[in-house]
Design an enzyme around this catalytic site. Structure first.
Site, short mmCIF file in Angstrom:
data_model
loop_
_atom_site.label_atom_id
_atom_site.label_comp_id
_atom_site.label_asym_id
_atom_site.label_seq_id
_atom_site.Cartn_x
_atom_site.Cartn_y
_atom_site.Cartn_z
N HIS A 1 6.24 7.83 0.25
CA HIS A 1 5.18 7.27 0.98
C HIS A 1 4.21 8.24 1.42
O HIS A 1 4.01 9.10 2.68
CB HIS A 1 6.15 7.11 2.42
N GLU B 1 1.56 7.70 2.89
CA GLU B 1 0.74 7.52 4.16
C GLU B 1 1.14 8.32 5.14
O GLU B 1 0.28 8.35 6.15
CB GLU B 1 0.77 5.93 4.58
N CYS C 1 6.40 2.99 -2.51
CA CYS C 1 7.97 2.93 -2.67
C CYS C 1 8.29 1.43 -3.24
O CYS C 1 8.31 1.43 -4.46
CB CYS C 1 8.31 3.10 -1.14
N GLY D 1 9.00 -1.84 1.82
CA GLY D 1 9.39 -2.90 2.29
C GLY D 1 11.08 -2.82 1.92
O GLY D 1 11.53 -2.30 0.88
N1 GLN Z 1 13.96 -1.26 -0.70
C1 GLN Z 1 13.51 -0.37 -1.55
C2 GLN Z 1 14.51 0.82 -1.48
O1 GLN Z 1 15.25 0.79 -0.62
C3 GLN Z 1 12.21 0.30 -0.86
C4 GLN Z 1 12.34 0.77 0.41
C5 GLN Z 1 10.71 1.14 0.76
O2 GLN Z 1 9.80 0.64 0.38
N2 GLN Z 1 10.63 2.18 1.74
O3 GLN Z 1 14.69 1.44 -2.46
#
Ligand code: GLN
Length: 552
Positions: A508, A510, A382, A355
């Site tokens: 990620h 997923e 992440c 996020g």
């Molecule tokens: N906001 C966080 C970053 O930019 C995590 C990004 C994400 O979860 N894809 O590092």
């Protein structure tokens, strides 16, 4: 020579064109053909990378770091072929290319127009994916026939068919056949109208895939065939399926792959279908044992599409462990020190997904701390790794104000930071770490056991990193940095000892999970969830072969 299938949609949006295209891709793959897939999107954003998940759902990241439409996730999961940034082209990216060429003077002073310059660029994007290693390219066109912005795409496809020859192109049009309760009838008129619209652009479909709630009446099929000028075999019914992965089998029973082969002059005998493996998968999916409760703690939970690949990966983990997944969507904004126990205690496992931005982050930090202290299996993805690190720093390592520069740049303990911040350059633009990066896993760590190997590659999409300035202090307090970049600089995985499963990954995972081969981190999480649900200890895998032996 590459054969082409174009998939368009009519009547309404969200018809499941992506799933139809993906299912067809799987069926052709089961016929031994080399399949590639592509999505053309008629919107003006250059890519979905900057779009709000509420608008567009998840951004699917390819190996080469392309930020693409979530349909590419279906393509990869169904066909198990890794795609790249070229597999998704938007109107915005097509115009950018054409305008850049115009500025460079490449058009030698001629007037630059939608036809032929934009349509040529669209054709170029399609051709760029063809080649000896592609027998069939399936190109899905986003949006609905009748939209103003779809017109250049339809025109490009019309020309493309002329360029490569009719025997090399199959047009599949997906429509909706609604059921009218009062007259107890399945209505064909919307399909007729949408086919008329398509034909007014010079495109007659070879195949019409009709979505419907219940099986289409033979008479209704005959009517669509007659009035839309499509062979009766070309009218294919896609009834709502109880599980996504059944769709290819349903489509095969309806004859979709056969009619497509005939249109494309692909020898069906020479390319006989083998569905054994896919049938095993569907068999397994339809006979899952007990269910486990998995909470996804996010901020876009009103739009589950925002976490599409995460939800699918959890289900894959369920298939591998023979358990059904009862997904619980929990808003991170609802989590406070007072509510956390009530919300999380009933769960067998928790996912802290990725996020951006402040909203809901505190709830995630509270959740991460709670699941650590209460031995609830947790996978942080992440942003998930970042909040786990913040929670550990605050509650175990004594850095009360620990935070990420993204949320509180004034904190004295920026345990998550921009890499360049230590060199005093703080810039946001174009600084994301995108696409596949290698990591090495520490001997004796949980991730090493779960992956069954010491070197992995995962896809990334983030800007902030675990700060090296606080690594020693956090490790001294017991946080295990169990995976790093090969040079040891970037922390890629964190975990804690003496916990059934509390793992954070900066990547990620997923995006690489498949229905017939769950990603190890999800398979491991669900195994720990099942253990908690059954009141036993999680299984310890001796090596990768043992873990793989439970996959399909
Ligand atoms: N906001 C966080 C970053 O930019 C995590 C990004 C994400 O979860 N894809 O590092």
């Amino acid at each position: 020579m590459t054969k082409h299938i174009f998939v368009t949609g009519g009547v309404v949006s969200s018809l499941g064109k992506g799933l139809t295209a993906s299912s067809l891709g799987r069926l052709l793959k089961c016929r031994g053909l080399k399949v590639r897939m592509q999505k053309l999107d008629p919107y003006l954003n250059v890519d979905p990378g900057t779009m709000n998940p509420f608008e567009h759902g998840e951004v699917f990241v390819t190996e080469d770091g392309g930020e693409t439409d979530l349909d590419l996730g279906h393509y990869e999961r169904f066909t198990n072929v890794a795609l790249d940034r070229a597999s998704n082209a938007t109107t915005g990216s097509i115009y950018s290319t054409v305008i850049a060429k115009e500025r460079r003077g490449d058009y030698l002073g001629s007037t630059v127009q939608v036809i032929p310059h934009i349509t040529d660029e669209i054709k170029e994007r399609i051709s760029s994916i063809t080649g000896d290693d592609v027998d069939v390219l399936i190109t899905e066109v986003g949006g609905t026939v009748g939209d103003i912005e779809i017109l250049p795409f339809l025109e490009a496809i019309r020309q493309f068919r002329l360029d490569v020859g009719r025997d090399n192109v199959c047009l599949v049009h997906v429509t909706l056949v609604p059921y009218m309760g009062p007259s107890a009838e399945q209505k064909t008129k919307p399909t007729q109208h949408s086919v008329t619209e398509l034909r007014s652009r010079g495109l007659s479909p070879d195949v019409i895939v009709c979505r419907s709630e219940n099986a289409l009446d033979a008479k209704v099929k005959a009517k669509i065939s007659n009035l839309c000028d499509v062979s009766i075999e070309g009218v294919v019914n896609a009834v709502d399926a109880s599980n996504l992965y059944e769709i290819p089998l349903n489509m095969h029973n309806e004859g979709l792959d056969s009619v497509v082969c005939d249109v494309l002059r692909i020898d069906r005998q020479a390319n006989e279908i083998d569905l054994t493996h896919w049938k095993q998968l569907v068999q397994r999916v339809s006979n899952l044992g007990r269910s486990v409760k998995v909470g996804i703690i996010g901020k876009y939970i009103n739009l589950p599409d925002a976490y599409l690949s995460v939800a699918e990966s959890l289900r894959h983990g369920g298939y591998e462990n023979n358990v059904a997944i009862d997904l619980q969507w929990i808003s991170s904004e609802d989590i406070t020190p007072e509510t956390v126990g009530r919300l999380l205690d009933p769960l067998d496992a928790v996912v802290l997904p990725g996020g951006f931005g402040n909203r809901g982050v505190e709830g995630k930090v509270i959740a991460a701390d709670y699941t650590r202290a209460n031995e609830i299996p947790t996978l942080g993805i992440c942003l998930g790794l970042q909040v786990m690190t913040i929670a550990y720093a605050r509650n175990v390592a004594g850095m009360q104000d620990a935070d990420s520069r993204e949320f509180d740049p004034k904190s004295k303990h920026l345990v998550i930071d921009l890499m360049d911040a230590q060199r005093n350059v703080v810039e946001l633009g174009g600084t994301m770490r995108l696409g596949a990066y290698d990591a090495v896993l520490a001997a004796g760590s949980k991730v090493r056991e779960i992956y069954g190997t010491d070197k992995v590659s995962e896809r990334h999409r983030h800007r902030y990193e675990f700060s090296p300035l606080f690594r020693e202090r956090l490790e001294a307090a017991g946080l295990v940095c169990s995976g790093t970049s090969p040079d040891g600089e970037l922390v890629e995985f964190v975990e804690v000892a003496n916990h059934p499963y509390w793992i954070g990954t900066q990547a990620h995972p997923e995006f690489k999970s498949r229905p017939d081969h769950a990603h190890p981190l999800f398979a491991g999480l669900i195994e720990a969830a099942a253990a908690r649900n059954e009141g036993r200890n999680p299984r310890v895998f001796i090596d990768a072969d043992e873990r793989r032996s439970i996959a399909l």
